[in-house]
Design a protein around this motif. Structure first.
Motif, PDB file in Angstrom:
ATOM      1  N   PHE A  55     -18.819  -7.212  -1.908  1.00  0.00           N
ATOM      2  CA  PHE A  55     -17.545  -7.864  -2.224  1.00  0.00           C
ATOM      3  C   PHE A  55     -17.784  -9.189  -2.931  1.00  0.00           C
ATOM      4  CE2 PHE A  55     -13.757 -10.394  -1.523  1.00  0.00           C
ATOM      5  CZ  PHE A  55     -12.745  -9.483  -1.786  1.00  0.00           C
ATOM      6  N   THR A  56     -17.052  -9.385  -4.041  1.00  0.00           N
ATOM      7  CA  THR A  56     -17.147 -10.617  -4.822  1.00  0.00           C
ATOM      8  C   THR A  56     -15.832 -11.367  -4.751  1.00  0.00           C
ATOM      9  OG1 THR A  56     -18.676  -9.545  -6.364  1.00  0.00           O
ATOM     10  CG2 THR A  56     -17.624 -11.590  -7.091  1.00  0.00           C
ATOM     11  N   TYR A  57     -15.891 -12.608  -4.285  1.00  0.00           N
ATOM     12  CA  TYR A  57     -14.695 -13.439  -4.165  1.00  0.00           C
ATOM     13  C   TYR A  57     -14.363 -14.086  -5.504  1.00  0.00           C
ATOM     14  CZ  TYR A  57     -14.179 -13.291   0.917  1.00  0.00           C
ATOM     15  OH  TYR A  57     -13.955 -12.887   2.201  1.00  0.00           O
ATOM     16  N   ASN A  58     -13.069 -14.204  -5.742  1.00  0.00           N
ATOM     17  CA  ASN A  58     -12.610 -15.019  -6.867  1.00  0.00           C
ATOM     18  C   ASN A  58     -12.670 -16.478  -6.427  1.00  0.00           C
ATOM     19  OD1 ASN A  58     -10.062 -16.624  -7.888  1.00  0.00           O
ATOM     20  ND2 ASN A  58     -10.628 -15.198  -9.506  1.00  0.00           N
ATOM     21  N   LYS A  59     -13.419 -17.304  -7.153  1.00  0.00           N
ATOM     22  CA  LYS A  59     -13.630 -18.689  -6.748  1.00  0.00           C
ATOM     23  C   LYS A  59     -12.921 -19.704  -7.632  1.00  0.00           C
ATOM     24  CE  LYS A  59     -18.154 -17.678  -4.710  1.00  0.00           C
ATOM     25  NZ  LYS A  59     -19.602 -18.004  -4.694  1.00  0.00           N
ATOM     26  N   SER A  60     -12.232 -19.216  -8.662  1.00  0.00           N
ATOM     27  CA  SER A  60     -11.575 -20.143  -9.583  1.00  0.00           C
ATOM     28  C   SER A  60     -10.232 -19.580 -10.024  1.00  0.00           C
ATOM     29  CB  SER A  60     -12.449 -20.395 -10.811  1.00  0.00           C
ATOM     30  OG  SER A  60     -11.736 -21.132 -11.789  1.00  0.00           O
ATOM     31  N   ALA A  61      -9.177 -20.402  -9.903  1.00  0.00           N
ATOM     32  CA  ALA A  61      -7.852 -19.970 -10.346  1.00  0.00           C
ATOM     33  C   ALA A  61      -7.792 -19.827 -11.861  1.00  0.00           C
ATOM     34  CB  ALA A  61      -6.803 -20.972  -9.874  1.00  0.00           C
TER      35      ALA A  61
END
Length: 219
Positions: A55-61
């Motif tokens: 799983f890869t998190y979104n870290k930037s809006a």
């Protein structure tokens, strides 16, 4: 996808122009006996996939087209860049939403009128619904479920952006102003006064009819 229902008689439906896209963490294969138990291959639920090692998190809006949870707007832009017919896909999604809500409209309107008989604007209540839509490899949408209490938790930056803007747009559409509140109160008072007056008139007519019938009997 988020749908705002602001009226039930007649239906007033607003589809939010953004949403959240969830991807499975295992590369998809057609179901067979050896992979049916692999939930991270066949299900996109965030609660299941977020604990997976891939799983890869979104870290930037600022980058909403990254990770296993992305914004719906970013997905649409990606599909457009690949030459896909996004407009037709959206027409199908909108059709699914409308056809899902139409069957419950009569029952919903009946219950609403029972609870809010004085609401002339059909606007005392609202509901934000979460429509879970699955897209297949041909971008054909399928309805999975409708959530009447979609989650507003914000685990990632893209969550926060999408859901904050959703809430802001919802409040703007509802127009929850002091002036409108006073107008609704005045309308409800006028309706109540009309019902009381009508009831008194009907009672007086009934009493007069009984009095005349009594006089005729005595004569």
């Amino acid at each position: 996808l988020y749908v705002l229902l602001t009226g039930c008689d007649s239906l007033r439906i607003f589809l939010y122009n953004d949403g959240l896209v969830r991807f499975a963490t295992e590369e998809y294969e057609k179901p067979h006996n050896s992979n049916m138990s692999n939930v991270c291959m066949h299900l996109t639920n965030y609660s299941l996939n977020k604990t997976h090692r891939n799983f890869t998190y979104n870290k930037s809006a600022a980058d909403q087209n990254f990770g296993h949870k992305r914004s719906f707007k970013a997905l649409l832009e990606l599909l457009k860049s690949k030459g896909e017919n996004v407009a037709y896909m959206m027409q199908q999604i909108e059709s699914i939403i409308i056809k899902t809500l139409i069957p419950i409209q009569p029952s919903l309107a009946h219950i609403y009128k029972s609870c809010q008989p004085g609401d002339v604007e059909n606007a005392c209540c609202f509901e934000i619904l979460g429509f879970d839509i699955l897209l297949d490899e041909m971008l054909v949408p399928y309805l999975i479920e409708v959530n009447h209490t979609p989650s507003f938790n914000s685990d990632t930056p893209v969550d926060r952006v999408v859901k904050e803007n959703l809430i802001k747009d919802t409040l703007n559409l509802l127009d929850l102003s002091w002036e409108r509140r006073e107008k609704c109160k005045q309308n409800m008072k006028a309706q109540l006064k009309e019902r009381v007056t009508r009831s008194r008139v009907n009672r007086n007519v009934a009493e007069e009819r009984q009095r005349r019938q009594q006089l005729q009997k005595e004569a």
